[in-house]
Scaffold this motif. Structure first.
Motif, PDB file in Angstrom:
ATOM      1  N   TRP A 174       0.740  -1.275  -0.002  1.00 53.11           N
ATOM      2  CA  TRP A 174       0.068  -0.015   0.024  1.00 53.11           C
ATOM      3  C   TRP A 174       0.988   1.135   0.024  1.00 53.11           C
ATOM      4  O   TRP A 174       2.033   1.269   0.446  1.00 53.11           O
ATOM      5  CB  TRP A 174      -0.855   0.200   1.266  1.00 53.11           C
ATOM      6  CG  TRP A 174      -1.905  -1.071   1.104  1.00 53.11           C
ATOM      7  CD1 TRP A 174      -1.705  -2.424   1.379  1.00 53.11           C
ATOM      8  CD2 TRP A 174      -3.512  -0.902   0.940  1.00 53.11           C
ATOM      9  NE1 TRP A 174      -3.009  -2.920   1.096  1.00 53.11           N
ATOM     10  CE2 TRP A 174      -3.999  -2.078   0.759  1.00 53.11           C
ATOM     11  CE3 TRP A 174      -4.193   0.320   0.695  1.00 53.11           C
ATOM     12  CZ2 TRP A 174      -5.411  -2.151   0.894  1.00 53.11           C
ATOM     13  CZ3 TRP A 174      -5.642   0.279   0.589  1.00 53.11           C
ATOM     14  CH2 TRP A 174      -6.162  -0.857   0.444  1.00 53.11           C
ATOM     15  N   GLU A 175       0.246   2.533  -0.411  1.00 56.50           N
ATOM     16  CA  GLU A 175       0.846   3.562  -0.405  1.00 56.50           C
ATOM     17  C   GLU A 175       0.091   4.556   0.339  1.00 56.50           C
ATOM     18  O   GLU A 175      -1.067   4.356   0.682  1.00 56.50           O
ATOM     19  CB  GLU A 175       1.264   4.309  -1.795  1.00 56.50           C
ATOM     20  CG  GLU A 175       1.917   3.306  -2.428  1.00 56.50           C
ATOM     21  CD  GLU A 175       1.766   3.975  -4.131  1.00 56.50           C
ATOM     22  OE1 GLU A 175       2.910   3.871  -4.565  1.00 56.50           O
ATOM     23  OE2 GLU A 175       0.846   4.287  -4.620  1.00 56.50           O
ATOM     24  N   HIS A 176       0.878   5.600   1.226  1.00 53.42           N
ATOM     25  CA  HIS A 176       0.185   6.669   1.818  1.00 53.42           C
ATOM     26  C   HIS A 176       0.815   8.155   1.596  1.00 53.42           C
ATOM     27  O   HIS A 176       1.838   8.307   0.835  1.00 53.42           O
ATOM     28  CB  HIS A 176       0.377   6.310   3.303  1.00 53.42           C
ATOM     29  CG  HIS A 176       1.633   6.322   3.854  1.00 53.42           C
ATOM     30  ND1 HIS A 176       2.202   5.245   3.654  1.00 53.42           N
ATOM     31  CD2 HIS A 176       2.287   7.174   4.595  1.00 53.42           C
ATOM     32  CE1 HIS A 176       3.416   5.143   4.322  1.00 53.42           C
ATOM     33  NE2 HIS A 176       3.591   6.664   4.749  1.00 53.42           N
ATOM     34  N   ALA A 177      -0.199   8.959   1.820  1.00 53.19           N
ATOM     35  CA  ALA A 177       0.196  10.373   1.187  1.00 53.19           C
ATOM     36  C   ALA A 177      -0.712  11.364   2.319  1.00 53.19           C
ATOM     37  O   ALA A 177      -1.692  10.901   2.816  1.00 53.19           O
ATOM     38  CB  ALA A 177      -0.295  10.434   0.046  1.00 53.19           C
ATOM     39  N   ILE A 178      -0.051  12.581   2.541  1.00 52.27           N
ATOM     40  CA  ILE A 178      -0.743  13.732   3.149  1.00 52.27           C
ATOM     41  C   ILE A 178      -0.915  14.621   1.786  1.00 52.27           C
ATOM     42  O   ILE A 178       0.219  15.321   1.827  1.00 52.27           O
ATOM     43  CB  ILE A 178       0.246  14.236   4.299  1.00 52.27           C
ATOM     44  CG1 ILE A 178       0.359  13.294   5.292  1.00 52.27           C
ATOM     45  CG2 ILE A 178      -0.911  15.609   4.744  1.00 52.27           C
ATOM     46  CD1 ILE A 178      -1.000  12.873   6.152  1.00 52.27           C
TER      47      ILE A 178
END
Length: 209
Positions: free
Chosen positions: A184-188
């Motif tokens: 998975w990838e995450h971001a703000i």
């Protein structure tokens, strides 16, 4: 620290308390062996801690190469390796509590702390996974605590797909575990509305960045 940020400092009369974990932690199982734990308001009365971190942490600006040019990283950073004293005893207490709670699953303590300062709605972090080091090939954990202005953390399957949105307010805890950093990838993302400063503290075990 500039006047715009100083003007957004919060009222700091409430005592800062690291709460319980245990059954208060809500787990969501994702695809491919990944999972997310959420504990809203884990650190209560965090305004005073937010102010201390905002003014006392040695924040630094960084630049990174993107294609054929060098660009400013859109946030300020500070990193505490496992031998470096953390900037506030509340963070030591939080790290120890996380290490105890996840001891059986993680099999080792959290060792390092990375801090990010999002100064306003224009600061952000792009889609990524913490895959430098052991996170590239092994299941691991990254524990994130948020302080200051609320911001959204987005999560999506690696390579694209529908994104999940997690609102993170003052003192909220979010832990990414299992295969999350690989699959998975995450971001703000940048915010379309005005936002005050936010500090993110990320605890990681040894060899994960």
């Amino acid at each position: 620290m500039n006047g715009a940020i100083q003007g957004l400092l919060l009222d700091c009369t409430e005592e800062t308390v690291v709460g319980a974990l245990g059954e208060s932690v809500r787990r969501t199982h994702l695809e491919h062996g990944a999972w997310i734990d959420v504990r809203p308001g884990w650190i209560s009365g965090s305004d005073a801690l937010f102010e201390r971190l905002l003014t006392e942490v040695p924040w630094r600006a960084e630049q990174r190469r993107m294609y054929d040019r060098v660009v400013d990283v859109p946030r300020l950073l500070s990193f505490y390796d496992e031998d470096a004293p953390l900037p506030d005893p509340v963070l030591d207490e939080a790290k120890d509590a996380l290490s105890a709670h996840y001891a059986d699953e993680l099999g080792e303590p959290f060792r390092t702390a990375g801090l990010c300062l999002y100064r306003d709605e224009h600061d952000s972090v792009a889609w990524h996974g913490d895959r430098t080091g052991r996170g590239r090939a092994e299941d691991t954990m990254v524990a994130i605590i948020s302080f200051g202005a609320p911001r959204s953390l987005l999560l999506r399957p690696r390579g694209g797909g529908a994104a999940r949105r997690y609102g993170m307010g003052p003192g909220d805890l979010l832990v990414m575990g299992g295969s999350c950093q690989r699959t998975w990838e995450h971001a703000i993302p940048k915010s379309t509305k005005a936002a005050g400063p936010r500090i993110s503290v990320q605890f990681r075990p040894r060899g994960v960045r």
